[in-house]
Design a protein around this motif. Structure first.
Motif, PDB file in Angstrom:
ATOM      1  N   GLY A  89      -4.934   4.687  -6.698  1.00  0.00           N
ATOM      2  CA  GLY A  89      -4.651   5.611  -5.623  1.00  0.00           C
ATOM      3  C   GLY A  89      -3.415   6.592  -5.826  1.00  0.00           C
ATOM      4  O   GLY A  89      -2.899   6.419  -6.551  1.00  0.00           O
ATOM      5  N   THR A 144      -7.640   1.135  -7.882  1.00  0.00           N
ATOM      6  CA  THR A 144      -8.409   2.294  -8.418  1.00  0.00           C
ATOM      7  C   THR A 144      -7.632   3.416  -8.770  1.00  0.00           C
ATOM      8  O   THR A 144      -8.095   4.333  -9.568  1.00  0.00           O
ATOM      9  CB  THR A 144      -9.647   2.438  -7.833  1.00  0.00           C
ATOM     10  N   ASN A 204       0.875  -0.957   0.000  1.00  0.00           N
ATOM     11  CA  ASN A 204      -0.051  -0.033   0.067  1.00  0.00           C
ATOM     12  C   ASN A 204       0.904   1.330   0.087  1.00  0.00           C
ATOM     13  O   ASN A 204       0.444   2.242  -0.547  1.00  0.00           O
ATOM     14  CB  ASN A 204      -0.906   0.209   1.175  1.00  0.00           C
ATOM     15  N   TYR A 243      -1.215   3.456  -2.479  1.00  0.00           N
ATOM     16  CA  TYR A 243      -1.738   2.637  -3.558  1.00  0.00           C
ATOM     17  C   TYR A 243      -3.103   2.058  -3.376  1.00  0.00           C
ATOM     18  O   TYR A 243      -3.452   1.269  -2.361  1.00  0.00           O
ATOM     19  CB  TYR A 243      -0.749   1.445  -3.635  1.00  0.00           C
ATOM     20  N   HIS A 244      -3.875   2.023  -4.324  1.00  0.00           N
ATOM     21  CA  HIS A 244      -5.125   1.144  -4.590  1.00  0.00           C
ATOM     22  C   HIS A 244      -5.309   0.853  -5.956  1.00  0.00           C
ATOM     23  O   HIS A 244      -5.058   1.416  -6.917  1.00  0.00           O
ATOM     24  CB  HIS A 244      -6.092   2.185  -4.001  1.00  0.00           C
TER      25      HIS A 244
END
Length: 137
Positions: free
Chosen positions: A54, A52, A28, A49-50
């Motif tokens: 991030g 989608t 992340n 971080y994601h």
């Protein structure tokens, strides 16, 4: 032609590297950024971080700096976790950084070859959103 600035803010690089080593854990948070405000303060951030999409550490840094009342950044650097060293901003971050801080200096390069360049050199012949805002007034 890239305009290289002689001075590299090593304290800023060390601040980002420290955050990368101590705060980036798992998938992340894999990048850290540090920015020097015009008043000399150092602001740090990590990416979020994601899957989608991030935000990168540089974009989180813009918000973190504003939350601390640092609306003008002079220099920025991003450093990767796992001792990856200095990492240049991605295209989206280059555009956002240019729009927020048209005179920003960015530390790029690796190892002993790190250098400071102007954000305008990292995104030549670019559209400047701030110019659009001034024209609309």
């Amino acid at each position: 032609m890239t305009t290289q600035i002689q001075h590299v803010d090593h304290e800023l690089v060390q601040a980002a590297a420290h955050i990368a080593r101590t705060r980036c854990r798992g998938d992340n948070h894999t990048m850290a950024a540090a920015g020097r405000a015009r008043d000399g303060r150092i602001v740090t951030a990590v990416n979020a971080y994601h899957f989608t999409g991030g935000p990168c550490a540089e974009l989180v840094l813009i918000g973190a700096a504003a939350a601390q009342g640092a609306y003008e950044l002079d220099t920025i650097v991003a450093v990767g976790d796992r001792d990856r060293g200095v990492v240049p901003p991605c295209g989206r971050c280059r555009q956002a950084l240019l729009d927020y801080f048209p005179a920003l200096k960015v530390i790029v390069g690796d190892g002993e070859r790190i250098r400071t360049v102007l954000i305008t050199d990292l995104l030549p012949a670019s559209y400047v959103w701030a110019d659009h805002q001034l024209a609309a007034e």
